[in-house]
Scaffold this active site. Structure first.
Site, PDB file in Angstrom:
ATOM      1  N   ILE A 155      50.728  42.298  41.766  1.00  0.00           N
ATOM      2  CA  ILE A 155      49.601  43.057  41.199  1.00  0.00           C
ATOM      3  C   ILE A 155      48.528  43.295  42.262  1.00  0.00           C
ATOM      4  O   ILE A 155      48.001  44.409  42.376  1.00  0.00           O
ATOM      5  CB  ILE A 155      49.012  42.325  39.967  1.00  0.00           C
ATOM      6  CG1 ILE A 155      50.066  42.266  38.852  1.00  0.00           C
ATOM      7  CG2 ILE A 155      47.753  43.013  39.467  1.00  0.00           C
ATOM      8  CD1 ILE A 155      49.710  41.393  37.664  1.00  0.00           C
ATOM      9  N   CYS A 205      45.301  36.128  41.530  1.00  0.00           N
ATOM     10  CA  CYS A 205      46.108  34.935  41.787  1.00  0.00           C
ATOM     11  C   CYS A 205      46.379  34.227  40.461  1.00  0.00           C
ATOM     12  O   CYS A 205      45.675  34.458  39.472  1.00  0.00           O
ATOM     13  CB  CYS A 205      45.403  34.006  42.776  1.00  0.00           C
ATOM     14  SG  CYS A 205      43.837  33.365  42.178  1.00  0.00           S
ATOM     15  N   PRO A 206      47.395  33.393  40.410  1.00  0.00           N
ATOM     16  CA  PRO A 206      47.667  32.683  39.150  1.00  0.00           C
ATOM     17  C   PRO A 206      46.639  31.588  38.900  1.00  0.00           C
ATOM     18  O   PRO A 206      45.956  31.147  39.833  1.00  0.00           O
ATOM     19  CB  PRO A 206      49.057  32.076  39.383  1.00  0.00           C
ATOM     20  CG  PRO A 206      49.225  32.011  40.850  1.00  0.00           C
ATOM     21  CD  PRO A 206      48.356  33.057  41.473  1.00  0.00           C
ATOM     22  N   SER A 233      43.130  38.581  35.842  1.00  0.00           N
ATOM     23  CA  SER A 233      44.221  37.631  36.068  1.00  0.00           C
ATOM     24  C   SER A 233      44.295  36.557  34.974  1.00  0.00           C
ATOM     25  O   SER A 233      45.153  36.644  34.088  1.00  0.00           O
ATOM     26  CB  SER A 233      44.083  37.019  37.454  1.00  0.00           C
ATOM     27  OG  SER A 233      45.330  36.595  37.910  1.00  0.00           O
ATOM     28  N   ARG A 234      43.441  35.571  35.025  1.00  0.00           N
ATOM     29  CA  ARG A 234      43.371  34.557  33.968  1.00  0.00           C
ATOM     30  C   ARG A 234      41.924  34.093  33.849  1.00  0.00           C
ATOM     31  O   ARG A 234      41.243  33.882  34.868  1.00  0.00           O
ATOM     32  CB  ARG A 234      44.262  33.344  34.289  1.00  0.00           C
ATOM     33  CG  ARG A 234      45.742  33.541  34.026  1.00  0.00           C
ATOM     34  CD  ARG A 234      46.081  33.704  32.538  1.00  0.00           C
ATOM     35  NE  ARG A 234      47.508  33.914  32.315  1.00  0.00           N
ATOM     36  CZ  ARG A 234      48.127  35.098  32.271  1.00  0.00           C
ATOM     37  NH1 ARG A 234      47.430  36.204  32.436  1.00  0.00           N
ATOM     38  NH2 ARG A 234      49.431  35.166  32.040  1.00  0.00           N
ATOM     39  N   ASP A 258      39.204  41.293  31.960  1.00  0.00           N
ATOM     40  CA  ASP A 258      40.268  41.587  30.988  1.00  0.00           C
ATOM     41  C   ASP A 258      40.776  40.274  30.385  1.00  0.00           C
ATOM     42  O   ASP A 258      41.649  40.287  29.521  1.00  0.00           O
ATOM     43  CB  ASP A 258      41.417  42.333  31.682  1.00  0.00           C
ATOM     44  CG  ASP A 258      42.472  42.790  30.687  1.00  0.00           C
ATOM     45  OD1 ASP A 258      42.098  43.360  29.640  1.00  0.00           O
ATOM     46  OD2 ASP A 258      43.681  42.571  30.937  1.00  0.00           O
ATOM     47  N   GLU A 263      39.926  32.842  25.461  1.00  0.00           N
ATOM     48  CA  GLU A 263      40.396  34.056  24.778  1.00  0.00           C
ATOM     49  C   GLU A 263      41.372  33.775  23.638  1.00  0.00           C
ATOM     50  O   GLU A 263      41.525  34.602  22.734  1.00  0.00           O
ATOM     51  CB  GLU A 263      41.042  35.028  25.773  1.00  0.00           C
ATOM     52  CG  GLU A 263      42.356  34.541  26.353  1.00  0.00           C
ATOM     53  CD  GLU A 263      42.998  35.572  27.279  1.00  0.00           C
ATOM     54  OE1 GLU A 263      42.307  36.070  28.185  1.00  0.00           O
ATOM     55  OE2 GLU A 263      44.194  35.868  27.085  1.00  0.00           O
ATOM     56  N   HIS A 295      42.482  41.562  27.236  1.00  0.00           N
ATOM     57  CA  HIS A 295      43.791  41.268  27.838  1.00  0.00           C
ATOM     58  C   HIS A 295      44.778  42.414  27.604  1.00  0.00           C
ATOM     59  O   HIS A 295      45.859  42.223  27.048  1.00  0.00           O
ATOM     60  CB  HIS A 295      44.356  39.944  27.297  1.00  0.00           C
ATOM     61  CG  HIS A 295      45.271  39.268  28.273  1.00  0.00           C
ATOM     62  ND1 HIS A 295      45.237  37.925  28.521  1.00  0.00           N
ATOM     63  CD2 HIS A 295      46.234  39.763  29.092  1.00  0.00           C
ATOM     64  CE1 HIS A 295      46.148  37.606  29.435  1.00  0.00           C
ATOM     65  NE2 HIS A 295      46.771  38.722  29.795  1.00  0.00           N
TER      66      HIS A 295
HETATM   67  P1  NAI Z   1      52.529  37.063  41.944  1.00  0.00           P
HETATM   68  O1  NAI Z   1      53.150  35.728  41.775  1.00  0.00           O
HETATM   69  O2  NAI Z   1      53.357  38.217  42.379  1.00  0.00           O
HETATM   70  O3  NAI Z   1      51.293  36.959  42.958  1.00  0.00           O
HETATM   71  C1  NAI Z   1      50.348  35.940  42.916  1.00  0.00           C
HETATM   72  C2  NAI Z   1      49.818  35.767  44.338  1.00  0.00           C
HETATM   73  O4  NAI Z   1      48.716  34.868  44.286  1.00  0.00           O
HETATM   74  C3  NAI Z   1      50.855  35.179  45.296  1.00  0.00           C
HETATM   75  O5  NAI Z   1      50.944  35.985  46.456  1.00  0.00           O
HETATM   76  C4  NAI Z   1      50.312  33.797  45.605  1.00  0.00           C
HETATM   77  O6  NAI Z   1      50.619  33.365  46.926  1.00  0.00           O
HETATM   78  C5  NAI Z   1      48.818  34.024  45.425  1.00  0.00           C
HETATM   79  N1  NAI Z   1      48.049  32.812  45.209  1.00  0.00           N
HETATM   80  C6  NAI Z   1      48.425  31.669  44.587  1.00  0.00           C
HETATM   81  N2  NAI Z   1      47.395  30.806  44.571  1.00  0.00           N
HETATM   82  C7  NAI Z   1      46.355  31.403  45.201  1.00  0.00           C
HETATM   83  C8  NAI Z   1      45.022  31.029  45.495  1.00  0.00           C
HETATM   84  N3  NAI Z   1      44.537  29.825  45.147  1.00  0.00           N
HETATM   85  N4  NAI Z   1      44.225  31.912  46.168  1.00  0.00           N
HETATM   86  C9  NAI Z   1      44.689  33.125  46.527  1.00  0.00           C
HETATM   87  N5  NAI Z   1      45.958  33.545  46.261  1.00  0.00           N
HETATM   88  C10 NAI Z   1      46.768  32.695  45.604  1.00  0.00           C
HETATM   89  O7  NAI Z   1      51.813  37.366  40.555  1.00  0.00           O
HETATM   90  P2  NAI Z   1      51.380  38.791  39.975  1.00  0.00           P
HETATM   91  O8  NAI Z   1      52.517  39.412  39.244  1.00  0.00           O
HETATM   92  O9  NAI Z   1      50.696  39.562  41.032  1.00  0.00           O
HETATM   93  O10 NAI Z   1      50.303  38.338  38.872  1.00  0.00           O
HETATM   94  C11 NAI Z   1      49.079  37.731  39.237  1.00  0.00           C
HETATM   95  C12 NAI Z   1      48.416  37.191  37.993  1.00  0.00           C
HETATM   96  O11 NAI Z   1      48.032  38.274  37.150  1.00  0.00           O
HETATM   97  C13 NAI Z   1      49.341  36.336  37.085  1.00  0.00           C
HETATM   98  O12 NAI Z   1      49.355  34.992  37.520  1.00  0.00           O
HETATM   99  C14 NAI Z   1      48.682  36.474  35.750  1.00  0.00           C
HETATM  100  O13 NAI Z   1      47.765  35.419  35.601  1.00  0.00           O
HETATM  101  C15 NAI Z   1      47.918  37.794  35.833  1.00  0.00           C
HETATM  102  N6  NAI Z   1      48.437  38.814  34.927  1.00  0.00           N
HETATM  103  C16 NAI Z   1      47.554  39.433  34.079  1.00  0.00           C
HETATM  104  C17 NAI Z   1      48.000  40.404  33.194  1.00  0.00           C
HETATM  105  C18 NAI Z   1      47.065  41.130  32.281  1.00  0.00           C
HETATM  106  O14 NAI Z   1      47.533  41.769  31.327  1.00  0.00           O
HETATM  107  N7  NAI Z   1      45.771  41.102  32.506  1.00  0.00           N
HETATM  108  C19 NAI Z   1      49.427  40.760  33.124  1.00  0.00           C
HETATM  109  C20 NAI Z   1      50.250  40.106  34.119  1.00  0.00           C
HETATM  110  C21 NAI Z   1      49.760  39.141  34.959  1.00  0.00           C
END
Ligand code: NAI
Length: 333
Positions: A155, A205-206, A233-234, A258, A263, A295
């Protein structure tokens, strides 16, 4: 398989049923959160299918196991609500949907940035009142501004690509740098530098123990005066009282959320006729420069379709004893 689908909304049913047409599972939908109480309802089910705010803590997992549930399927990417160690110990495989249109969330992130910047939500209301005054609607050019992305996974990277098109300077912080981000002329920097130099900061980030309340009073103090902060993100990534302080002392000029730490009690349901007891959430809504969506970052046709097909495919693989690349419990030692 009999599958109990928790936190089920009409759109979940539509897309899951479409995918299930050729699979023939029995899907039973509950518009309820999974928790220690509702887990009692899972006796006759082979699998439970859950979403972001369902509770998959150790006691809930134990109850599911006791009822004979064999598989847990997350209809989302984030898994901060699951005690994976407990699931592994109970031999309950947990599968997720790691990527289902990162563009959906990235585009929603941009929607929040553009709306907060150009105040189109306020302009819409003004024009409906035949009020064509521009006072209070002043924005800034995104072109040339520095955006700091915390996390450049799927993302974060999709967001970076769009922002590159706007002519933004891109900074990021991620413990696992992504080569593709560098090809966008992006620069990896420390969190401190990202805070100091970014006009807009967006979180991708997660939520982990390490990233919980990453954006706290200390982090906000290190940011540029007038920073715009976006969190799709969260909710637990930010300390909400610290955000409110940052808004009150004008350090944060705009805030787009979001997601919200509490929530699970609010989002995905209509509470319009009720009194909301959450004082922090209500305070956030009083600021004219705060935009909150419930969300909905993931909420596109493409993403829902992908979520449904991957979820049912994951369960098929587990049921057949095949290796499932989306199994989280497999990655745990
Ligand atoms: P992803 O796993 O592809 O990328 C997450 C990135 O964050 C990775 O590159 C990881 O190395 C990095 N990371 C981990 N810990 C970190 C930290 N402390 N500081 C900086 N970077 C860090 O995950 P993706 O698909 O990009 O999703 C990211 C987040 O988006 C998910 O964890 C989820 O919480 C959120 N999300 C929100 C949605 C929504 O509807 N608002 C829908 C889908 C995901």
């Amino acid at each position: 398989m009999r599958i109990a689908v928790f936190s089920a909304q009409p759109y979940d049913k539509t897309y899951l049923e479409q995918e299930n047409q050729h699979l023939g599972h029995e899907l039973v939908y509950f518009d309820l959160l999974l928790n220690a109480t509702t887990a009692e309802m899972c006796k006759q089910f082979d699998a439970v299918c859950v979403f972001v705010n369902d509770d998959l803590s150790a006691p809930v997992l134990q109850k599911l196991k006791d009822q004979g549930v064999r598989y847990i399927a997350l209809r989302c990417a984030g898994f901060n609500n699951v005690d994976l160690l407990a699931a592994k110990a109970l031999q309950l495989p947990v599968v997720r949907v790691p990527a289902y249109s990162p563009e959906a969330v990235a585009e929603h992130t941009i929607a929040l940035i553009l709306t907060l910047n150009r105040k189109t939500h306020r302009a819409f209301n003004r024009v409906r009142e035949r009020n064509f005054a521009l006072n209070g609607l002043l924005g800034f050019n995104l072109h040339g501004k520095t955006v700091g992305l915390v996390g450049t996974g799927q993302i974060g990277l999709a967001t970076a690509k769009i922002l590159k098109g706007f002519g933004c300077q891109l900074l990021a912080h991620d413990p696992y740098p992504n080569e593709e981000f560098l090809t966008l002329d992006g620069h990896y920097v420390s969190l401190e530098t990202l805070y100091q130099q970014s006009d807009i900061i967006s979180l991708h980030c997660p939520l982990t123990e390490e990233s919980h309340h990453l954006i706290n009073q200390h982090a906000i103090e290190a940011m540029k005066p007038g920073v715009m902060l976006i969190n799709t993100s969260r909710g637990g990534l930010v300390d909400t009282p610290a955000l409110i302080t940052g808004l009150k002392n004008r350090k944060i000029s705009a805030l787009g959320l979001d997601v919200y730490e509490q929530e699970s009690q609010l989002f995905f349901h209509d509470h319009s006729g009720e009194i909301i007891d959450d004082e922090l959430f209500e305070r956030l809504l009083t600021f004219p420069n705060v935009m909150i969506t419930g969300h909905q970052g993931f909420f596109t046709e493409e993403a829902l379709s992908q979520i449904s097909s991957t979820t049912l495919n994951n369960l098929e693989q587990l049921a057949k004893g095949e290796n499932c690349a989306n199994e989280l419990t497999q990655a745990i030692d």
